[in-house]
Design a protein around this motif. Sequence first.
Motif, PDB file in Angstrom:
ATOM      1  N   VAL A  10       0.869  -1.185   0.000  1.00  0.00           N
ATOM      2  CA  VAL A  10       0.000   0.000   0.000  1.00  0.00           C
ATOM      3  C   VAL A  10       0.901   1.228   0.000  1.00  0.00           C
ATOM      4  CG1 VAL A  10      -1.798   1.230   1.258  1.00  0.00           C
ATOM      5  CG2 VAL A  10      -1.660  -1.255   1.414  1.00  0.00           C
ATOM      6  N   GLN A  15      -1.816   4.263   3.510  1.00  0.00           N
ATOM      7  CA  GLN A  15      -1.866   3.530   4.778  1.00  0.00           C
ATOM      8  C   GLN A  15      -1.942   4.498   5.957  1.00  0.00           C
ATOM      9  OE1 GLN A  15      -1.836  -0.161   4.988  1.00  0.00           O
ATOM     10  NE2 GLN A  15      -2.845   0.648   6.790  1.00  0.00           N
ATOM     11  N   VAL A  18      -5.528   5.918   6.244  1.00  0.00           N
ATOM     12  CA  VAL A  18      -6.485   4.981   6.869  1.00  0.00           C
ATOM     13  C   VAL A  18      -6.168   4.827   8.360  1.00  0.00           C
ATOM     14  CG1 VAL A  18      -7.215   2.554   6.948  1.00  0.00           C
ATOM     15  CG2 VAL A  18      -7.056   3.737   4.760  1.00  0.00           C
ATOM     16  N   ASP A  19      -4.894   4.670   8.694  1.00  0.00           N
ATOM     17  CA  ASP A  19      -4.513   4.503  10.108  1.00  0.00           C
ATOM     18  C   ASP A  19      -4.972   5.700  10.940  1.00  0.00           C
ATOM     19  OD1 ASP A  19      -3.312   2.154   9.339  1.00  0.00           O
ATOM     20  OD2 ASP A  19      -1.258   2.889   9.488  1.00  0.00           O
ATOM     21  N   SER A  58     -16.014   5.176   9.934  1.00  0.00           N
ATOM     22  CA  SER A  58     -15.891   4.041   9.015  1.00  0.00           C
ATOM     23  C   SER A  58     -14.461   3.634   8.725  1.00  0.00           C
ATOM     24  CB  SER A  58     -16.591   4.379   7.699  1.00  0.00           C
ATOM     25  OG  SER A  58     -15.893   5.447   7.068  1.00  0.00           O
TER      26      SER A  58
ATOM     27  N   PHE B  11      -3.126 -12.525  10.670  1.00  0.00           N
ATOM     28  CA  PHE B  11      -2.504 -11.369  11.322  1.00  0.00           C
ATOM     29  C   PHE B  11      -2.679 -11.551  12.827  1.00  0.00           C
ATOM     30  CE2 PHE B  11      -3.555  -9.765   7.132  1.00  0.00           C
ATOM     31  CZ  PHE B  11      -2.526  -8.902   6.819  1.00  0.00           C
ATOM     32  N   ALA B  50      -5.383  -1.038   2.472  1.00  0.00           N
ATOM     33  CA  ALA B  50      -4.898  -0.362   3.683  1.00  0.00           C
ATOM     34  C   ALA B  50      -5.835  -0.633   4.853  1.00  0.00           C
ATOM     35  CB  ALA B  50      -4.786   1.151   3.442  1.00  0.00           C
ATOM     36  N   LEU B  51      -7.123  -0.650   4.571  1.00  0.00           N
ATOM     37  CA  LEU B  51      -8.123  -0.925   5.613  1.00  0.00           C
ATOM     38  C   LEU B  51      -7.969  -2.362   6.116  1.00  0.00           C
ATOM     39  CD1 LEU B  51     -10.511   0.406   7.051  1.00  0.00           C
ATOM     40  CD2 LEU B  51     -11.984  -0.328   5.174  1.00  0.00           C
ATOM     41  N   ILE B  52      -7.792  -3.300   5.185  1.00  0.00           N
ATOM     42  CA  ILE B  52      -7.617  -4.710   5.566  1.00  0.00           C
ATOM     43  C   ILE B  52      -6.364  -4.864   6.435  1.00  0.00           C
ATOM     44  CG2 ILE B  52      -6.983  -6.982   4.632  1.00  0.00           C
ATOM     45  CD1 ILE B  52      -8.868  -6.388   2.264  1.00  0.00           C
ATOM     46  N   LYS B  53      -5.289  -4.199   6.024  1.00  0.00           N
ATOM     47  CA  LYS B  53      -4.035  -4.328   6.788  1.00  0.00           C
ATOM     48  C   LYS B  53      -4.154  -3.686   8.172  1.00  0.00           C
ATOM     49  CE  LYS B  53      -0.731  -5.219   3.138  1.00  0.00           C
ATOM     50  NZ  LYS B  53       0.600  -4.989   2.603  1.00  0.00           N
ATOM     51  N   ASN B  54      -4.842  -2.550   8.243  1.00  0.00           N
ATOM     52  CA  ASN B  54      -5.032  -1.934   9.560  1.00  0.00           C
ATOM     53  C   ASN B  54      -5.834  -2.856  10.479  1.00  0.00           C
ATOM     54  OD1 ASN B  54      -6.670  -0.328  11.622  1.00  0.00           O
ATOM     55  ND2 ASN B  54      -5.091   1.141  11.040  1.00  0.00           N
ATOM     56  N   TYR B  57      -3.463  -5.797  11.507  1.00  0.00           N
ATOM     57  CA  TYR B  57      -2.336  -5.484  12.385  1.00  0.00           C
ATOM     58  C   TYR B  57      -2.750  -4.807  13.691  1.00  0.00           C
ATOM     59  CZ  TYR B  57       1.156  -6.638   8.848  1.00  0.00           C
ATOM     60  OH  TYR B  57       1.950  -7.301   7.957  1.00  0.00           O
ATOM     61  N   SER B  59      -6.467  -2.911  14.466  1.00  0.00           N
ATOM     62  CA  SER B  59      -7.805  -2.562  14.956  1.00  0.00           C
ATOM     63  C   SER B  59      -8.763  -3.733  15.095  1.00  0.00           C
ATOM     64  CB  SER B  59      -8.447  -1.519  14.030  1.00  0.00           C
ATOM     65  OG  SER B  59      -7.663  -0.368  13.985  1.00  0.00           O
ATOM     66  N   GLN B  62     -13.586  -4.629  13.103  1.00  0.00           N
ATOM     67  CA  GLN B  62     -14.733  -4.004  13.781  1.00  0.00           C
ATOM     68  C   GLN B  62     -15.882  -3.792  12.805  1.00  0.00           C
ATOM     69  OE1 GLN B  62     -13.693  -0.538  16.180  1.00  0.00           O
ATOM     70  NE2 GLN B  62     -11.580  -1.237  16.247  1.00  0.00           N
ATOM     71  N   ARG B  64     -17.865  -1.485  12.295  1.00  0.00           N
ATOM     72  CA  ARG B  64     -18.006  -0.167  11.665  1.00  0.00           C
ATOM     73  C   ARG B  64     -17.197  -0.030  10.373  1.00  0.00           C
ATOM     74  NH1 ARG B  64     -13.841   3.623  13.855  1.00  0.00           N
ATOM     75  NH2 ARG B  64     -12.504   2.406  15.229  1.00  0.00           N
ATOM     76  N   PHE B  65     -16.268  -0.959  10.116  1.00  0.00           N
ATOM     77  CA  PHE B  65     -15.482  -0.891   8.889  1.00  0.00           C
ATOM     78  C   PHE B  65     -16.184  -1.568   7.711  1.00  0.00           C
ATOM     79  CE2 PHE B  65     -11.726  -1.218  12.020  1.00  0.00           C
ATOM     80  CZ  PHE B  65     -11.764   0.154  12.254  1.00  0.00           C
ATOM     81  N   PRO B  76     -15.368  -0.896   1.085  1.00  0.00           N
ATOM     82  CA  PRO B  76     -15.371  -0.170   2.356  1.00  0.00           C
ATOM     83  C   PRO B  76     -16.784   0.036   2.896  1.00  0.00           C
ATOM     84  CG  PRO B  76     -15.092   1.368   0.555  1.00  0.00           C
ATOM     85  CD  PRO B  76     -15.123  -0.001  -0.057  1.00  0.00           C
ATOM     86  N   SER B  77     -16.828   0.570   4.119  1.00  0.00           N
ATOM     87  CA  SER B  77     -18.095   0.703   4.816  1.00  0.00           C
ATOM     88  C   SER B  77     -19.014   1.749   4.193  1.00  0.00           C
ATOM     89  CB  SER B  77     -17.812   1.075   6.270  1.00  0.00           C
ATOM     90  OG  SER B  77     -18.943   1.582   6.886  1.00  0.00           O
ATOM     91  N   ARG B  78     -18.495   2.932   4.084  1.00  0.00           N
ATOM     92  CA  ARG B  78     -19.308   4.045   3.587  1.00  0.00           C
ATOM     93  C   ARG B  78     -18.602   4.660   2.396  1.00  0.00           C
ATOM     94  NH1 ARG B  78     -24.175   4.187   6.672  1.00  0.00           N
ATOM     95  NH2 ARG B  78     -23.610   2.931   8.467  1.00  0.00           N
TER      96      ARG B  78
END
Lengths: 131, 166
Positions: A10, A15, A18-19, A58, B11, B50-54, B57, B59, B62, B64-65, B76-78
Amino acid sequence: MKDFLEKYNVPEETQRFVDKSIEIGEEIISVLHRKGLNQKDLANMLNKSEPEISRWLSGTHNFTLKTLAKIEAVLGEDLIITPTRSVYKYFIYRTTCFQTETAGAIDKPEGLNFQPAELDKSVGPNKKEVA
Amino acid sequence: MKIYLVELQIFNKVRFYSLRKENENDTEAEKFFSRFSDSENKSEFDLILALIKNMGYSSGAQERFFRPEKEGQAIPSRKAITFIEPDYDESRFSLRLYCLRINDRIVILGNGGIKTSQTYQDSPDCRPHAELIQRFIKSFDQAVRDGEIILNDDIIVNQNSIAFDI
């Protein structure tokens, strides 16, 4: 197969985006929880709809400083804090501890020898807050 | 059609699985990644990754994602933004990855596509992938009810030994 997702990189800015968005969302949830509030309360306080608040949480929402300032204002707490401000707040906290310690309420930790007046000169732009 | 459940990556916060169709080598998630990682939708793909990795690793998966899609979910969510251009209109984000979120620690990723309408039913590129996940969920739920597979907090037990009829 075990490291399948690692094959794809990414871009760092994506990244980080998003983080940070997720971290800010976590912070909002945390403050709400601490104050005994929920997302509906926050929506009412900001005159927004609940779906809009959900969108903020989100993980992909692009918060503007304006929005963050509004949320901070109604919650009365920082949601984001710069490293410099963080150091400043730490020393304000330590100054408070020092004043309490000199009053005899708390034992001063060993090796912690500083004067509030020195902090006043070296850290932070707003001396009123230190005082 | 028979579908197999394959472990994709573990992960520390989430274990991701995907679906593999009988007589195919690649899982549905692998097909999604191969197709979009170097496509004109790359910036949207990057955001989803990036969302998948967060989640993986730090979060966790959840709720809400994820965006609810009938029995399953999508990422993605929204509405989401990308780095394509400064004034990117969030409503233009069209890439969807269909999945089943079991809990904060287990997610089954399917395939996805470009959503070109309000609903996936009217988006030819999304519909087959969303429907595959829907059909899989029915079979998966039955296997859980029958005790053929067991859901632990962070692992699907016996997942290797079952072919899901969908």
